[in-house]
Design an enzyme around this catalytic site. Structure first.
Site, short mmCIF file in Angstrom:
data_model
loop_
_atom_site.label_atom_id
_atom_site.label_comp_id
_atom_site.label_asym_id
_atom_site.label_seq_id
_atom_site.Cartn_x
_atom_site.Cartn_y
_atom_site.Cartn_z
N LEU A 176 33.68 -4.54 -21.56
CA LEU A 176 33.04 -4.70 -22.86
C LEU A 176 32.63 -3.29 -23.27
O LEU A 176 32.09 -2.55 -22.45
CB LEU A 176 31.80 -5.59 -22.77
CG LEU A 176 32.02 -7.09 -22.60
CD1 LEU A 176 30.70 -7.78 -22.29
CD2 LEU A 176 32.63 -7.68 -23.86
N ASP A 177 32.89 -2.91 -24.52
CA ASP A 177 32.52 -1.55 -24.92
C ASP A 177 31.00 -1.41 -24.96
O ASP A 177 30.26 -2.38 -24.87
CB ASP A 177 33.18 -1.16 -26.25
CG ASP A 177 32.69 -1.99 -27.42
OD1 ASP A 177 31.47 -2.11 -27.61
OD2 ASP A 177 33.54 -2.50 -28.17
N LYS A 178 30.55 -0.18 -25.08
CA LYS A 178 29.12 0.13 -25.01
C LYS A 178 28.29 -0.69 -25.98
O LYS A 178 27.19 -1.13 -25.66
CB LYS A 178 28.94 1.63 -25.28
CG LYS A 178 27.52 2.10 -25.26
CD LYS A 178 27.45 3.58 -25.58
CE LYS A 178 26.20 3.83 -26.37
NZ LYS A 178 26.17 5.07 -27.08
N ASN A 179 28.80 -0.93 -27.19
CA ASN A 179 28.03 -1.64 -28.21
C ASN A 179 28.15 -3.16 -28.13
O ASN A 179 27.52 -3.86 -28.91
CB ASN A 179 28.44 -1.17 -29.60
CG ASN A 179 28.08 0.29 -29.82
OD1 ASN A 179 27.14 0.80 -29.22
ND2 ASN A 179 28.84 0.97 -30.64
N SER A 180 28.98 -3.67 -27.23
CA SER A 180 29.15 -5.11 -27.08
C SER A 180 28.29 -5.61 -25.92
O SER A 180 27.94 -4.87 -25.02
CB SER A 180 30.62 -5.45 -26.84
OG SER A 180 31.39 -5.05 -27.96
#
Length: 195
Positions: free
Chosen positions: A52-56
């Site tokens: 999951l990317d940093k903002n997810s």
């Protein structure tokens, strides 16, 4: 003499906003970032199954079993996301998402595979995010459920942008049969995993 299979450990984690889906980085610019190892004392050899990317936020599976990680990532297993988008999403935009939209990855255009998209009538009851999302004074937002079985880089975010409704918040709630349930951000639960 028979060799026994090594005993592997598996975990469910609610990855909080702002954390990277890795345990460390040698990159100088990432030394002050937050990593999964900051949340729990994972055994040596633990790896994230997908990312999951940093903002997810949301459900992330971890394991010490490399083969299991490979199987889950390559087996076309459904992943479900609840996505808050900017604006009141239209039926036309939902239909386009369902049919597949063109997104880009490293300069290469790609048409996403057909997927399931539904509008959520009531917003999900997630814990407050550490970084506040803009409020209703800046215009309406809506929530959708997106179920995909592929995983291109930042795919769901790119999909909603492609139909004119940028993602404001993205929470993965399911990977195959594993669900986020009522976990809290940063919570880690040892679990059994089998395909």
């Amino acid at each position: 003499m028979t060799l026994s299979k090594p005993k592997h450990t598996h975990f469910k984690i609610y990855k909080p906003y702002g954390f990277l889906s890795q345990f460390m980085s040698n990159a100088k610019h990432e030394q002050k970032k937050k990593f999964l190892g900051d949340l729990y004392d994972f055994p040596e050899g633990t790896m994230a199954i997908g990312r999951l990317d940093k903002n997810s936020e949301g459900l992330l599976l971890l394991t010490t079993d490399g083969q299991l990680s490979y199987d889950i990532c390559s087996s076309k297993i459904d992943k479900e996301y609840y996505v808050q988008v900017d604006g009141m999403i239209t039926k036309e935009a939902v239909h386009k998402l369902q049919e597949g939209v063109e997104i880009g990855f490293k300069g290469i255009k790609y048409i996403t595979k057909p997927c399931e998209v539904t509008v959520l009538e009531t917003p999900p009851n997630f814990p407050e995010r550490t970084q506040k999302i803009r409020d209703d004074r800046h215009g309406p937002t809506s929530w959708i459920s997106v179920i995909v079985n592929e995983g291109k880089y930042r795919q769901v975010r790119k999909m909603t942008s492609a139909v004119g409704f940028p993602t404001l918040r993205l929470v993965r709630i399911r990977v195959g049969d594993f669900t986020l349930d009522n976990m809290q951000p940063g919570q880690v639960i040892p679990t059994e995993v089998s395909l």
